[in-house]
Design an enzyme around this catalytic site. Structure first.
Site, PDB file in Angstrom:
ATOM      1  CG  HIS A 125      47.758  60.617 -41.502  1.00  0.00           C
ATOM      2  ND1 HIS A 125      48.910  61.241 -41.106  1.00  0.00           N
ATOM      3  CD2 HIS A 125      47.096  61.501 -42.297  1.00  0.00           C
ATOM      4  CE1 HIS A 125      48.960  62.450 -41.649  1.00  0.00           C
ATOM      5  NE2 HIS A 125      47.869  62.642 -42.368  1.00  0.00           N
ATOM      6  CG  HIS A 175      51.895  65.458 -40.724  1.00  0.00           C
ATOM      7  ND1 HIS A 175      50.649  65.918 -40.365  1.00  0.00           N
ATOM      8  CD2 HIS A 175      51.809  65.117 -42.026  1.00  0.00           C
ATOM      9  CE1 HIS A 175      49.845  65.835 -41.420  1.00  0.00           C
ATOM     10  NE2 HIS A 175      50.528  65.359 -42.441  1.00  0.00           N
ATOM     11  CG  ASN A 180      47.198  65.458 -55.845  1.00  0.00           C
ATOM     12  OD1 ASN A 180      47.268  65.720 -54.638  1.00  0.00           O
ATOM     13  ND2 ASN A 180      46.572  64.416 -56.317  1.00  0.00           N
ATOM     14  CG  HIS A 212      54.269  63.052 -49.016  1.00  0.00           C
ATOM     15  ND1 HIS A 212      53.002  63.351 -48.548  1.00  0.00           N
ATOM     16  CD2 HIS A 212      55.115  63.411 -48.005  1.00  0.00           C
ATOM     17  CE1 HIS A 212      53.092  63.864 -47.322  1.00  0.00           C
ATOM     18  NE2 HIS A 212      54.361  63.917 -46.972  1.00  0.00           N
ATOM     19  CB  SER A 240      50.220  66.888 -45.855  1.00  0.00           C
ATOM     20  OG  SER A 240      50.010  65.666 -45.226  1.00  0.00           O
ATOM     21  CG  MET A 271      45.282  59.364 -47.579  1.00  0.00           C
ATOM     22  SD  MET A 271      46.986  58.878 -47.802  1.00  0.00           S
ATOM     23  CE  MET A 271      47.103  58.836 -49.604  1.00  0.00           C
ATOM     24  CB  SER A 272      43.488  63.124 -42.497  1.00  0.00           C
ATOM     25  OG  SER A 272      43.253  64.287 -43.286  1.00  0.00           O
ATOM     26  CE1 TYR A 288      50.364  57.762 -43.509  1.00  0.00           C
ATOM     27  CE2 TYR A 288      48.241  58.629 -44.207  1.00  0.00           C
ATOM     28  CZ  TYR A 288      49.576  58.826 -43.920  1.00  0.00           C
ATOM     29  OH  TYR A 288      50.122  60.070 -44.025  1.00  0.00           O
ATOM     30  CD  GLU A 289      51.282  58.754 -39.035  1.00  0.00           C
ATOM     31  OE1 GLU A 289      52.282  58.903 -38.341  1.00  0.00           O
ATOM     32  OE2 GLU A 289      50.382  59.619 -39.140  1.00  0.00           O
ATOM     33  CB  ALA A 340      47.350  67.945 -48.411  1.00  0.00           C
TER      34      ALA A 340
HETATM   35  N1  HPA Z   1      44.716  61.320 -52.704  1.00  0.00           N
HETATM   36  C1  HPA Z   1      44.654  61.087 -51.388  1.00  0.00           C
HETATM   37  N2  HPA Z   1      45.183  61.890 -50.476  1.00  0.00           N
HETATM   38  C2  HPA Z   1      45.807  62.978 -50.920  1.00  0.00           C
HETATM   39  C3  HPA Z   1      45.918  63.274 -52.293  1.00  0.00           C
HETATM   40  C4  HPA Z   1      45.334  62.397 -53.234  1.00  0.00           C
HETATM   41  O1  HPA Z   1      45.403  62.588 -54.464  1.00  0.00           O
HETATM   42  N3  HPA Z   1      46.590  64.447 -52.391  1.00  0.00           N
HETATM   43  C5  HPA Z   1      46.883  64.836 -51.127  1.00  0.00           C
HETATM   44  N4  HPA Z   1      46.413  63.942 -50.231  1.00  0.00           N
END
Ligand code: HPA
Length: 278
Positions: free
Chosen positions: A86, A64, A241, A253, A33, A217-218, A88-89, A116
Site C-alpha cells: 500500500h 498480507h 465494515n 483492522h 486484506s 486504501m488500495s 501508506y506503507e 477489503a
Molecule cells: N475504510 C478504509 N479502508 C478500509 C475500510 C474502511 O472502512 N475497511 C476496510 N478497509
C-alpha cells in the site's frame, strides 16, 4: 520523494520470476486484506517471496503475506499476489504498482483485484461482496497517480483512456456466476484513499455525496497501471465494515481481517466462474 520505476527494473524482476516458472501466467490476481486464503486453491503452486525479487517493496501489514503464488486455477495459468503493498506503507506509487507491471510483462492479459473495504452505501452489510463497476481516484485527484514521471512508452500511452477501468464483459460474467451460485453480489463504485487512518464521519458523508459505494486504501493505482498496459480488469470489494457516518462506532483492522473469512469463499466462487469463461 517519488521513486519512478524503469522498464529495465520491471524486466529484471520479471526475468527472475520467469526463470522459476514453467508456464506463462495469463491472469494476475491481487488478494486484499484477510483474503489470502484464495491462494491456497492454486494448483501446483510455486511461491516467490517479494523479498527475493529485485526492486520489490515488501508488504509490512498484518494480514498480507508478501509473496507471489504461481500455478493454475480452473486450468488457467495464474500469478497471485498473496498480500499487496500500500502507498501508506511509505513506498512510492511506482513501487506499489511494480508487481502489476511485472505480471503484465510476464504475459498476464487480465487482472483480478480484490480488497477489503468499508461499505459507504447504506444498504451494504459486513460480509457482502461488491463487484466494482467503476472507481473514484481520490489519490490521483490530489496528485498521486502511479503514471506520473517518465512514460513507459513500450507499455502504454502518456494519456491512457479510463472510460472503462473495469471490463464490461468480465462484469457480466461475474454477475452470471453469482446468479448461478445463488450468491448476492452488490455492485458499485470503489473510492481509493491513501489511508492509513480510517475515514472521519465528514470524509464518509463527502464520499457518499461523491457517489462512492465502498472505500478502501488500495486498488485504484493498480487498476490504472493495469489499464495503461491494456490489461482487462475485474474487481471485488469485500465489505468488512459499515462506514460510520455519524461517528457512533469505531473501525478496526481486526474486524477487516475477520470479515475476510466469510468473504473469501464467495469471491473464490465468482472468480473461478469468470476464470472458466475467460
Ligand atoms: N475504510 C478504509 N479502508 C478500509 C475500510 C474502511 O472502512 N475497511 C476496510 N478497509
Amino acid at each position: 520523494m517519488q521513486k519512478f520505476i524503469t522498464l529495465a527494473q520491471i524486466d529484471e524482476a520479471a526475468e527472475k520470476i520467469r526463470g522459476k516458472i514453467p508456464v506463462k501466467p495469463q491472469v494476475g490476481l491481487i488478494l486484499g486484506s484477510g483474503l489470502n486464503g484464495l491462494a491456497d486453491s492454486v494448483q501446483n503452486p510455486i511461491h516467490i517471496p517479494y523479498n527475493e525479487l529485485p526492486h520489490f517493496p515488501v508488504s509490512t501489514v498484518f494480514g498480507h503475506i508478501g509473496r507471489f503464488v504461481i500455478g493454475t486455477l480452473e486450468g488457467k495459468p495464474v500469478i497471485v499476489m498473496q498480500g499487496r503493498i500500500h502507498y501508506y506503507e511509505g513506498y512510492s506509487m511506482g513501487e506499489i504498482t511494480l508487481p502489476v507491471r511485472v505480471m503484465h510483462r510476464l504475459g498476464a492479459h487480465s487482472l483480478v483485484v480484490t480488497n477489503a473495504a468499508g461499505g459507504v452505501n447504506s444498504e451494504f452489510v459486513p460480509g457482502d461482496v461488491m463487484l466494482i463497476t467503476d472507481q473514484l481516484n481520490l489519490m490521483g485527484m490530489s496528485g498521486l497517480n502511479p503514471l506520473m514521471g517518465p512514460n513507459l512508452d513500450e507499455i502504454g500511452p502518456r494519456f491512457p483512456d479510463m472510460s472503462q477501468p473495469y471490463d464490461r464483459e468480465y462484469i457480466d460474467m461475474a454477475r452470471k456466476t453469482a446468479k448461478e451460485n445463488k450468491l448476492t453480489l452488490r455492485e458499485g463504485v470503489y473510492a481509493g484513499l491513501s489511508g492509513p487512518s480510517f475515514e472521519s464521519p465528514a470524509d464518509l458523508r463527502f464520499l457518499r455525496l461523491a457517489g462512492a459505494d465502498a472505500v478502501g486504501m488500495s486498488t485504484v493505482p493498480e487498476v490504472i497501471v493495469a489499464r495503461h498496459g491494456g490489461m482487462r480488469v475485474l474487481g471485488f470489494s469485500g465489505i468488512s465494515n459499515k462506514a460510520n457516518l455519524d461517528g457512533s462506532t469505531i473501525t478496526t483492522h481486526e474486524e477487516v481481517i475477520e470479515a475476510g473469512r466469510i468473504i473469501t469463499p464467495k469471491i473464490e466462487t465468482i472468480v473461478r466462474g469468470v476464470l472458466r469463461g475467460m
